[in-house]
Design an enzyme around this catalytic site. Structure first.
Site, short mmCIF file in Angstrom:
data_model
loop_
_atom_site.label_atom_id
_atom_site.label_comp_id
_atom_site.label_asym_id
_atom_site.label_seq_id
_atom_site.Cartn_x
_atom_site.Cartn_y
_atom_site.Cartn_z
N GLY A 43 42.83 49.01 49.03
CA GLY A 43 42.28 47.74 48.33
C GLY A 43 40.98 47.51 48.80
O GLY A 43 40.32 46.89 48.06
N GLU A 96 38.06 44.10 54.55
CA GLU A 96 39.35 43.92 54.01
C GLU A 96 39.29 43.17 52.49
O GLU A 96 38.32 42.49 52.26
CB GLU A 96 40.30 42.86 54.57
CG GLU A 96 41.47 43.47 55.45
CD GLU A 96 42.45 43.80 54.61
OE1 GLU A 96 42.28 44.41 53.69
OE2 GLU A 96 43.81 43.75 55.22
N ASP A 97 40.43 43.67 51.69
CA ASP A 97 40.03 43.02 50.54
C ASP A 97 40.61 41.58 50.53
O ASP A 97 39.91 40.59 49.69
CB ASP A 97 41.14 43.91 49.33
CG ASP A 97 42.54 44.14 50.03
OD1 ASP A 97 42.73 43.64 50.90
OD2 ASP A 97 43.42 44.64 49.22
N ASP A 100 46.09 37.24 53.71
CA ASP A 100 47.03 36.02 53.22
C ASP A 100 47.87 35.61 54.45
O ASP A 100 47.23 34.72 55.12
CB ASP A 100 47.96 37.04 52.32
CG ASP A 100 48.99 36.00 51.62
OD1 ASP A 100 48.27 35.27 50.70
OD2 ASP A 100 50.35 36.05 51.76
N PHE A 149 48.66 35.54 42.57
CA PHE A 149 48.77 37.00 42.84
C PHE A 149 47.43 37.36 41.89
O PHE A 149 47.23 36.97 40.79
CB PHE A 149 49.82 37.74 42.44
CG PHE A 149 49.94 39.21 42.83
CD1 PHE A 149 50.07 39.45 44.21
CD2 PHE A 149 49.27 40.12 41.96
CE1 PHE A 149 50.00 41.02 44.50
CE2 PHE A 149 49.42 41.48 42.28
CZ PHE A 149 49.77 41.73 43.73
N VAL A 150 46.50 38.08 42.68
CA VAL A 150 45.37 38.38 41.94
C VAL A 150 45.18 40.20 41.93
O VAL A 150 45.64 40.71 42.77
CB VAL A 150 43.84 37.97 42.51
CG1 VAL A 150 43.95 36.41 42.22
CG2 VAL A 150 43.79 38.21 44.06
N ASP A 156 45.52 46.02 43.67
CA ASP A 156 46.16 46.32 42.53
C ASP A 156 47.40 45.81 42.36
O ASP A 156 48.01 44.79 43.25
CB ASP A 156 46.72 47.60 43.15
CG ASP A 156 47.80 47.75 44.35
OD1 ASP A 156 47.39 47.17 45.20
OD2 ASP A 156 48.85 48.20 44.31
N ARG A 162 43.18 48.48 39.97
CA ARG A 162 42.19 48.21 40.97
C ARG A 162 40.55 48.39 40.38
O ARG A 162 39.57 47.89 40.72
CB ARG A 162 42.31 49.62 41.87
CG ARG A 162 43.41 49.51 42.85
CD ARG A 162 43.36 50.71 43.62
NE ARG A 162 44.84 50.82 44.50
CZ ARG A 162 45.32 50.04 45.48
NH1 ARG A 162 44.65 49.11 45.90
NH2 ARG A 162 46.35 50.43 46.09
P1 IMP Z 1 48.79 39.77 54.75
O1 IMP Z 1 49.53 40.75 55.73
O2 IMP Z 1 49.93 38.90 54.47
O3 IMP Z 1 47.66 39.01 55.11
O4 IMP Z 1 48.62 40.58 53.47
C1 IMP Z 1 47.59 41.20 53.14
C2 IMP Z 1 47.51 42.28 52.25
O5 IMP Z 1 48.69 41.97 51.33
C3 IMP Z 1 46.37 42.54 51.56
O6 IMP Z 1 45.36 43.56 52.50
C4 IMP Z 1 46.81 43.19 50.29
O7 IMP Z 1 46.92 44.64 50.27
C5 IMP Z 1 48.11 42.65 50.01
N1 IMP Z 1 47.92 41.38 49.00
C6 IMP Z 1 48.05 40.24 49.33
N2 IMP Z 1 47.72 39.19 48.35
C7 IMP Z 1 47.62 40.10 47.29
C8 IMP Z 1 47.23 39.82 45.84
O8 IMP Z 1 47.06 38.78 45.45
N3 IMP Z 1 47.00 40.79 45.19
C9 IMP Z 1 47.18 42.34 45.56
N4 IMP Z 1 47.19 42.25 46.95
C10 IMP Z 1 47.89 41.45 47.59
MG MG Z 2 44.99 45.60 51.58
#
Ligand code: IMP
Ligand code: MG
Length: 176
Positions: A43, A96-97, A100, A149-150, A156, A162
């Protein structure tokens, strides 16, 4: 516009302007230091390549492959492709992308810190701070986004979208 896209949240011009601004700040903050960018596959790739070109410092980069997804349990995160180079004594910036819950980044930080970098900071394009489960320091944030969700610009849904040059929401019937 792409058929599956519901709404464009961040158009290309705003992405470009924000990435440039982040690059300028990072350039200033890392004055006198060499920088080592580490992106999380896959990502972060699109953001990484634009951000790297907006930073006017000597830099190197590496990629870390990780299997994780939003909402998953901490134990399910694992490294699928390790870094190629040692980070010991280097000034590391994680690119990072999106952050969350923070679980993915918390795992990555712990994993990288034992390798003894000179410094370790975090730059994320997108952030949902109100979704955090674990508190982690985030140094650079592109945009705070709502709880939808984006996709696009690296992000992706099941491997697709992507390559969209913007951040967008999907039509609900496309993913639910
Ligand atoms: P976290 O561990 O909950 O912080 O999640 C982070 C990872 O979840 C990111 O690096 C993304 O790969 C994926 N992710 C979270 N939200 C989205 C979204 O809205 N679209 C796509 N991937 C997401
Ligand atoms: Mg990621």
């Amino acid at each position: 516009m792409h058929d599956d896209i519901a709404q464009i949240l961040i158009p290309p011009a705003r992405l470009k302007a924000r990435v440039r601004a982040l690059g300028r700040r990072i350039t200033r903050d890392y004055a006198g230091r060499d920088l080592h960018l580490i992106t999380i596959l896959r990502g972060g790739l699109f953001f990484l390549t634009d951000l790297a070109r907006a930073i006017e410092r000597p830099l190197s980069l590496d990629c870390l492959g990780i299997s994780s997804y939003a909402g998953q349990q901490q134990g399910t995160i694992r490294i699928t492709k390790d870094l190629d180079d040692s980070i010991q004594g280097r000034h590391v910036l994680i690119v990072e992308d999106i952050i969350d819950t923070g679980l993915t980044l918390a795992y990555i930080r712990r994993n990288l810190l034992v390798r003894e970098p000179a410094s370790l900071h975090v730059c994320t394009l997108l952030d949902r701070p109100y979704r955090r489960i674990v508190d982690i320091p985030v140094d650079y944030v592109g945009f705070e986004i709502p709880d939808t969700f984006v996709v696009g610009y690296g992000l992706d849904w099941r491997g697709k979208y992507r390559n969209l040059p913007y951040i967008a929401t999907l039509k609900p019937e496309k993913y639910r």
